[in-house]
Design an enzyme around this catalytic site. Structure first.
Site, mmCIF file in Angstrom:
data_model
loop_
_atom_site.group_PDB
_atom_site.id
_atom_site.type_symbol
_atom_site.label_atom_id
_atom_site.label_comp_id
_atom_site.label_asym_id
_atom_site.label_seq_id
_atom_site.Cartn_x
_atom_site.Cartn_y
_atom_site.Cartn_z
ATOM 1 C CG HIS A 1 -68.748 13.400 -15.964
ATOM 2 N ND1 HIS A 1 -67.636 13.617 -15.168
ATOM 3 C CD2 HIS A 1 -69.045 14.594 -16.540
ATOM 4 C CE1 HIS A 1 -67.287 14.882 -15.266
ATOM 5 N NE2 HIS A 1 -68.125 15.489 -16.086
ATOM 6 N NE ARG B 1 -56.430 11.772 -13.649
ATOM 7 C CZ ARG B 1 -55.512 12.515 -14.282
ATOM 8 N NH1 ARG B 1 -55.217 12.259 -15.549
ATOM 9 N NH2 ARG B 1 -54.932 13.511 -13.670
ATOM 10 C CG ASP B 2 -62.797 14.544 -13.995
ATOM 11 O OD1 ASP B 2 -62.588 15.241 -12.982
ATOM 12 O OD2 ASP B 2 -62.051 14.558 -14.993
ATOM 13 C CG PHE B 3 -66.590 7.277 -11.752
ATOM 14 C CD1 PHE B 3 -66.900 6.980 -13.061
ATOM 15 C CD2 PHE B 3 -67.003 6.393 -10.758
ATOM 16 C CE1 PHE B 3 -67.613 5.841 -13.393
ATOM 17 C CE2 PHE B 3 -67.705 5.241 -11.073
ATOM 18 C CZ PHE B 3 -68.015 4.971 -12.394
#
Length: 289
Positions: free
Chosen positions: A179, A173-175
């Protein structure tokens, strides 16, 4: 799923006799209360993230103190599942480890309560020392390209991590590049060590739905659009991600990759519009690939 966990190397000193979530949560609350401002990375929406030293080693603590019903209802009205505890991150780290994806190492975890607006929880993870975010590592690639072998190995590594993650039923979801944290000493290895972090919003199912695969892959592509990627890089990623290689990517998976590209370009244009409004400069136009 147990409501607490202590790694062997973390069950020392005051934590050695912990047999439930309560002492771990009490310890985490005390640690958060004593944290110096420069050690606090986030403190809002019922979650406090801070860096600390324990027995001479650096760790991060994420303490969830309850998001409240307003935050729960706001997310539900937006058709989003609210993140109400550290359980998401705990489960996602374990699932990624089982799938063979480099990620965080858990020192401790605890969760208590059933009211979604008031669940108390915590997770401690080891600090990733000696690593660099891929966003920083790739920041100047467009004007100062890396050695071809480095570019190829990192593209393959990201594709491998994405394929393993989605194959295990996990979506991030926050790829984004930021990260992934790279251990630069591993760059000469066939698959360099890139650690996937920031998993508090991750979801786990038996199978990753197509729309969530598209969202993750588009986010990663969007975050890499200013890195001077060429068509060969994109095809290489597709070949290593799609089961069956490039034949499948350009055949059975063709619609998937078209959706990924469309979504990534939308994100890129929105980012350009936002930047244009913020500083009055000319917005970003289009994308590469």
């Amino acid at each position: 799923m147990p409501d607490f966990y202590l790694a062997d190397g973390f069950a020392l000193g005051e934590l050695a006799r912990a047999r439930s979530a309560d002492p771990l949560l009490a310890w985490a609350y005390e640690l958060a209360a004593e944290a110096q401002p420069e050690d606090v990375y986030r403190n809002k929406e019922g979650r406090k993230t801070l860096r600390f030293q324990y027995r001479g080693k650096p760790y991060f603590l994420k303490l969830h103190t309850g998001v409240g019903w307003i935050e729960v209802l706001k997310n539900l009205l937006q058709l989003r599942l609210p993140v109400v505890s550290a359980r998401n991150e705990y489960r996602a780290v374990l699932a990624l480890q089982r799938a063979g994806v480099y990620t965080l190492t858990i020192g401790a975890y605890a969760r208590k309560g059933w009211n979604p607006a008031a669940i108390r929880s915590m997770i401690v993870t080891s600090e990733l020392t000696g690593t660099t975010s891929l966003e920083d590592f790739c920041a100047h690639w467009a004007t100062a390209p890396p050695e071809p072998a480095v570019r190829m190995s990192l593209v393959r590594t990201l594709a491998d991590s994405a394929q393993r993650m989605h194959g295990a039923g996990i979506n991030h979801r926050d790829f984004y590049l930021c990260h992934f944290h790279l251990d630069e000493t591993s760059l000469l290895e066939p698959l360099p060590r890139c650690y996937l972090i920031d998993l508090h919003r991750a979801q786990i199912r038996d199978r990753t739905p197509r729309r969530w695969r598209v969202k993750d892959l588009a986010g990663l592509y969007f975050s890499a659009m200013d890195c001077g990627l060429g068509q060969r890089d994109l095809l290489r990623f597709m070949r290593h991600y799609s089961e069956g290689g490039l034949r499948t990517a350009l055949g059975a998976d063709r619609r998937l990759w078209r959706q990924v590209e469309r979504r990534a370009l939308e994100l890129y244009r929105k980012a350009g519009d936002t930047r244009h409004q913020a500083d009055g400069t000319r917005g970003l136009q289009g994308g590469q690939g």
